[in-house]
Design a protein around this motif. Structure first.
Motif, PDB file in Angstrom:
ATOM      1  N   ILE A  80     -70.418  12.114 -14.096  1.00 45.29           N
ATOM      2  CA  ILE A  80     -69.698  14.014 -14.057  1.00 45.29           C
ATOM      3  C   ILE A  80     -68.860  14.216 -12.738  1.00 45.29           C
ATOM      4  O   ILE A  80     -68.877  13.279 -11.856  1.00 45.29           O
ATOM      5  CB  ILE A  80     -71.042  15.137 -13.683  1.00 45.29           C
ATOM      6  N   ALA A  81     -68.319  15.740 -13.477  1.00 41.94           N
ATOM      7  CA  ALA A  81     -67.018  15.926 -12.324  1.00 41.94           C
ATOM      8  C   ALA A  81     -67.206  16.862 -12.340  1.00 41.94           C
ATOM      9  O   ALA A  81     -66.717  18.092 -13.087  1.00 41.94           O
ATOM     10  CB  ALA A  81     -65.552  15.400 -12.877  1.00 41.94           C
ATOM     11  N   PRO A  82     -67.880  17.682 -11.521  1.00 40.67           N
ATOM     12  CA  PRO A  82     -68.477  18.867 -11.293  1.00 40.67           C
ATOM     13  C   PRO A  82     -66.585  19.672 -10.148  1.00 40.67           C
ATOM     14  O   PRO A  82     -66.366  18.891  -9.518  1.00 40.67           O
ATOM     15  CB  PRO A  82     -69.189  19.079  -9.142  1.00 40.67           C
ATOM     16  N   GLY A  83     -66.790  20.789 -10.482  1.00 42.03           N
ATOM     17  CA  GLY A  83     -65.788  22.048  -9.845  1.00 42.03           C
ATOM     18  C   GLY A  83     -66.100  22.453  -8.204  1.00 42.03           C
ATOM     19  O   GLY A  83     -67.325  21.852  -7.915  1.00 42.03           O
ATOM     20  N   TYR A  84     -65.493  22.672  -8.003  1.00 37.11           N
ATOM     21  CA  TYR A  84     -66.321  23.351  -6.544  1.00 37.11           C
ATOM     22  C   TYR A  84     -67.591  23.777  -6.658  1.00 37.11           C
ATOM     23  O   TYR A  84     -68.095  24.667  -7.881  1.00 37.11           O
ATOM     24  CB  TYR A  84     -65.452  24.871  -5.821  1.00 37.11           C
ATOM     25  N   THR A  85     -69.229  23.529  -6.019  1.00 37.19           N
ATOM     26  CA  THR A  85     -70.649  23.906  -6.570  1.00 37.19           C
ATOM     27  C   THR A  85     -70.972  23.750  -4.787  1.00 37.19           C
ATOM     28  O   THR A  85     -70.442  23.556  -4.390  1.00 37.19           O
ATOM     29  CB  THR A  85     -71.116  22.640  -7.064  1.00 37.19           C
ATOM     30  N   GLU A  86     -71.603  25.316  -4.913  1.00 39.02           N
ATOM     31  CA  GLU A  86     -72.180  25.892  -3.156  1.00 39.02           C
ATOM     32  C   GLU A  86     -72.670  24.670  -2.788  1.00 39.02           C
ATOM     33  O   GLU A  86     -74.211  24.755  -3.269  1.00 39.02           O
ATOM     34  CB  GLU A  86     -72.788  26.989  -4.205  1.00 39.02           C
ATOM     35  N   GLY A 113     -65.107  32.560 -13.917  1.00 40.95           N
ATOM     36  CA  GLY A 113     -64.779  33.122 -12.717  1.00 40.95           C
ATOM     37  C   GLY A 113     -65.897  33.166 -11.935  1.00 40.95           C
ATOM     38  O   GLY A 113     -66.619  34.082 -11.405  1.00 40.95           O
ATOM     39  N   ARG A 114     -66.119  32.089 -11.688  1.00 49.09           N
ATOM     40  CA  ARG A 114     -67.247  31.420 -11.605  1.00 49.09           C
ATOM     41  C   ARG A 114     -67.156  30.377 -10.033  1.00 49.09           C
ATOM     42  O   ARG A 114     -66.817  29.686 -11.396  1.00 49.09           O
ATOM     43  CB  ARG A 114     -68.362  31.822 -10.872  1.00 49.09           C
ATOM     44  N   LEU A 115     -67.985  29.620  -9.040  1.00 46.14           N
ATOM     45  CA  LEU A 115     -67.984  28.594  -8.441  1.00 46.14           C
ATOM     46  C   LEU A 115     -69.499  27.685  -9.335  1.00 46.14           C
ATOM     47  O   LEU A 115     -69.822  28.797 -10.062  1.00 46.14           O
ATOM     48  CB  LEU A 115     -67.982  28.301  -7.179  1.00 46.14           C
ATOM     49  N   GLY A 116     -69.482  26.923  -8.909  1.00 45.31           N
ATOM     50  CA  GLY A 116     -70.720  26.352  -9.376  1.00 45.31           C
ATOM     51  C   GLY A 116     -72.251  26.550  -8.779  1.00 45.31           C
ATOM     52  O   GLY A 116     -72.180  26.027  -7.537  1.00 45.31           O
ATOM     53  N   TYR A 117     -72.383  26.309  -9.094  1.00 46.08           N
ATOM     54  CA  TYR A 117     -73.891  25.800  -8.494  1.00 46.08           C
ATOM     55  C   TYR A 117     -74.760  24.656  -8.974  1.00 46.08           C
ATOM     56  O   TYR A 117     -74.732  24.350 -10.291  1.00 46.08           O
ATOM     57  CB  TYR A 117     -74.913  27.325  -9.162  1.00 46.08           C
ATOM     58  N   VAL A 118     -75.884  23.832  -8.006  1.00 49.02           N
ATOM     59  CA  VAL A 118     -76.471  23.050  -8.305  1.00 49.02           C
ATOM     60  C   VAL A 118     -76.932  22.395 -10.202  1.00 49.02           C
ATOM     61  O   VAL A 118     -77.352  21.971 -10.459  1.00 49.02           O
ATOM     62  CB  VAL A 118     -77.397  22.568  -7.248  1.00 49.02           C
ATOM     63  N   GLU A 119     -76.932  24.278 -10.417  1.00 44.08           N
ATOM     64  CA  GLU A 119     -78.499  23.632 -11.114  1.00 44.08           C
ATOM     65  C   GLU A 119     -76.917  23.848 -12.613  1.00 44.08           C
ATOM     66  O   GLU A 119     -77.758  23.202 -14.260  1.00 44.08           O
ATOM     67  CB  GLU A 119     -79.162  25.596 -11.672  1.00 44.08           C
ATOM     68  N   ASP A 120     -75.910  24.213 -12.581  1.00 43.07           N
ATOM     69  CA  ASP A 120     -75.133  23.894 -13.345  1.00 43.07           C
ATOM     70  C   ASP A 120     -74.914  22.253 -14.192  1.00 43.07           C
ATOM     71  O   ASP A 120     -74.719  21.528 -15.388  1.00 43.07           O
ATOM     72  CB  ASP A 120     -73.617  23.926 -13.455  1.00 43.07           C
ATOM     73  N   TYR A 143     -66.506  16.480 -17.075  1.00 38.59           N
ATOM     74  CA  TYR A 143     -65.950  17.690 -16.501  1.00 38.59           C
ATOM     75  C   TYR A 143     -66.772  18.932 -16.215  1.00 38.59           C
ATOM     76  O   TYR A 143     -67.301  19.230 -17.602  1.00 38.59           O
ATOM     77  CB  TYR A 143     -64.944  18.182 -16.441  1.00 38.59           C
ATOM     78  N   VAL A 144     -67.799  19.116 -15.156  1.00 39.96           N
ATOM     79  CA  VAL A 144     -68.618  20.175 -15.148  1.00 39.96           C
ATOM     80  C   VAL A 144     -67.960  21.030 -14.063  1.00 39.96           C
ATOM     81  O   VAL A 144     -68.583  20.818 -12.913  1.00 39.96           O
ATOM     82  CB  VAL A 144     -70.197  20.221 -14.938  1.00 39.96           C
ATOM     83  N   ASP A 145     -67.151  22.207 -14.858  1.00 41.93           N
ATOM     84  CA  ASP A 145     -66.310  22.760 -13.604  1.00 41.93           C
ATOM     85  C   ASP A 145     -65.817  24.274 -14.201  1.00 41.93           C
ATOM     86  O   ASP A 145     -65.073  25.006 -13.974  1.00 41.93           O
ATOM     87  CB  ASP A 145     -65.240  22.022 -13.386  1.00 41.93           C
ATOM     88  N   GLY A 146     -67.048  25.081 -15.258  1.00 46.85           N
ATOM     89  CA  GLY A 146     -66.195  26.043 -15.414  1.00 46.85           C
ATOM     90  C   GLY A 146     -64.727  26.800 -16.021  1.00 46.85           C
ATOM     91  O   GLY A 146     -63.977  27.300 -15.968  1.00 46.85           O
ATOM     92  N   GLY A 147     -63.948  24.667 -17.002  1.00 47.87           N
ATOM     93  CA  GLY A 147     -62.679  25.490 -16.824  1.00 47.87           C
ATOM     94  C   GLY A 147     -62.226  25.093 -16.096  1.00 47.87           C
ATOM     95  O   GLY A 147     -60.706  24.888 -16.253  1.00 47.87           O
ATOM     96  N   ARG A 148     -62.245  24.495 -15.001  1.00 49.33           N
ATOM     97  CA  ARG A 148     -60.945  24.412 -13.196  1.00 49.33           C
ATOM     98  C   ARG A 148     -59.951  23.598 -13.927  1.00 49.33           C
ATOM     99  O   ARG A 148     -58.784  23.348 -13.956  1.00 49.33           O
ATOM    100  CB  ARG A 148     -61.864  23.886 -12.020  1.00 49.33           C
TER     101      ARG A 148
END
Ligand code: NAD
Length: 242
Positions: free
Chosen positions: A175-181, A205-212, A234-239
């Protein structure tokens, strides 16, 4: 639909008990899996039944964690690699030891853990390995030299493992997260304007949460993903679209 993912009683090693490792441990447990969660920081292990202190910067730390998982759970079916550090400095200011430390913890630990767990999985004829890559494996973020190299390395090492073990019932994905809190990003995101800047780069329009990340990780670990191998999800909201 009970046990639709086929995770009940699966034996899991989660390497790294930070934000993402901990959230995925809770999700695996809720799906009926049995989990050993390992980290160098004991304070992150206290609330876990099978917490294991391990230093993944050494070969012994990696091999012993896999052996302890096999002892505790009677085997290992799933490895989720969620260990990582990031030392944000420009290349010209990156000390050799900082380069080496990042590569050791982020990439070499993935090779060592994957190899040690892979032996059991190939012998058993079933296994799942999931690695934490990053959008930094693809994008050239400044001040991310060693981190980006470690994540690019994960993508390609994972693909070779996937190919070598495909005929043995073992899938390997990332998995490739974008910026996640999480704690990994908090110090940087909390600097003036930084969270707003990174949020503006994400089409969702937001950063990631671990739940994503829990759904994607559990899917890749599941019976439903038995023909999915060698992918970077990629789990990145489209980043990475822009
Ligand atoms: N948070 C993000 O924005 C993000 C984005 C992309 C990728 N990732 C990746 O996801 C993974 C998990 O990151 P996170 O956000 O949960 O970070 P985190 O900082 O919350 O957790 C990382 C964990 O690794 C542990 N660790 C560090 N060195 C270790 C060592 N030598 N031995 C054993 N454990 C060690 C730390 O103690 C910590 O608990 C990492 O690979 C990271 O690079 C995170």
């Amino acid at each position: 639909m009970d046990n639709w993912l086929g995770l009940a009683d699966r034996r899991v090693l989660v390497a790294g008990a930070g934000g993402i490792g901990e959230a995925c441990t809770a999700a695996f447990t809720a799906a009926g899996a049995r989990v050993v969660i390992a980290d160098i920081d004991e304070s992150r292990l206290q609330r876990h039944e099978n917490g294991l202190r391990a230093d993944f910067s050494t070969v012994e730390g990696c091999e012993d964690a896999v052996a302890a998982t096999v002892d505790t759970l009677g085997g290992i079916d799933i490895l989720f690699h969620a260990v990582g550090v990031n030392h944000r400095v420009p290349i010209l200011e990156t000390a050799d030891e900082d380069w080496q430390r990042t590569i050791d913890i982020n990439l070499t630990s993935a090779f060592r853990l994957g190899k040690a767990a892979g032996k059991h999985m190939v012998n058993a004829g079933w296994g799942r390995q999931i690695y934490c890559s990053s959008v930094s494996s693809l994008l050239a973020h400044p001040d991310h030299g060693p981190y980006a190299a470690s994540k690019g390395g994960i993508n390609q090492m994972m693909r070779v493992m996937a190919r070598e073990w495909a005929a043995s019932g073992v899938t390997v994905n990332a998995i490739a997260p974008g910026y996640t809190e999480t704690d990994l990003t908090k110090g940087h995101l909390d600097k003036p304007g930084v969270r707003e800047h990174y949020t503006s780069l994400v089409p969702a329009g937001r950063l990631g949460y671990v739940e994503d990340l829990t759904g994607p990780v559990l899917f890749l670990a599941s019976d439903q993903a038995s023909f999915v191998t060698g992918h970077v999800l990629y789990v990145d909201g489209g980043r990475t679209l822009v």
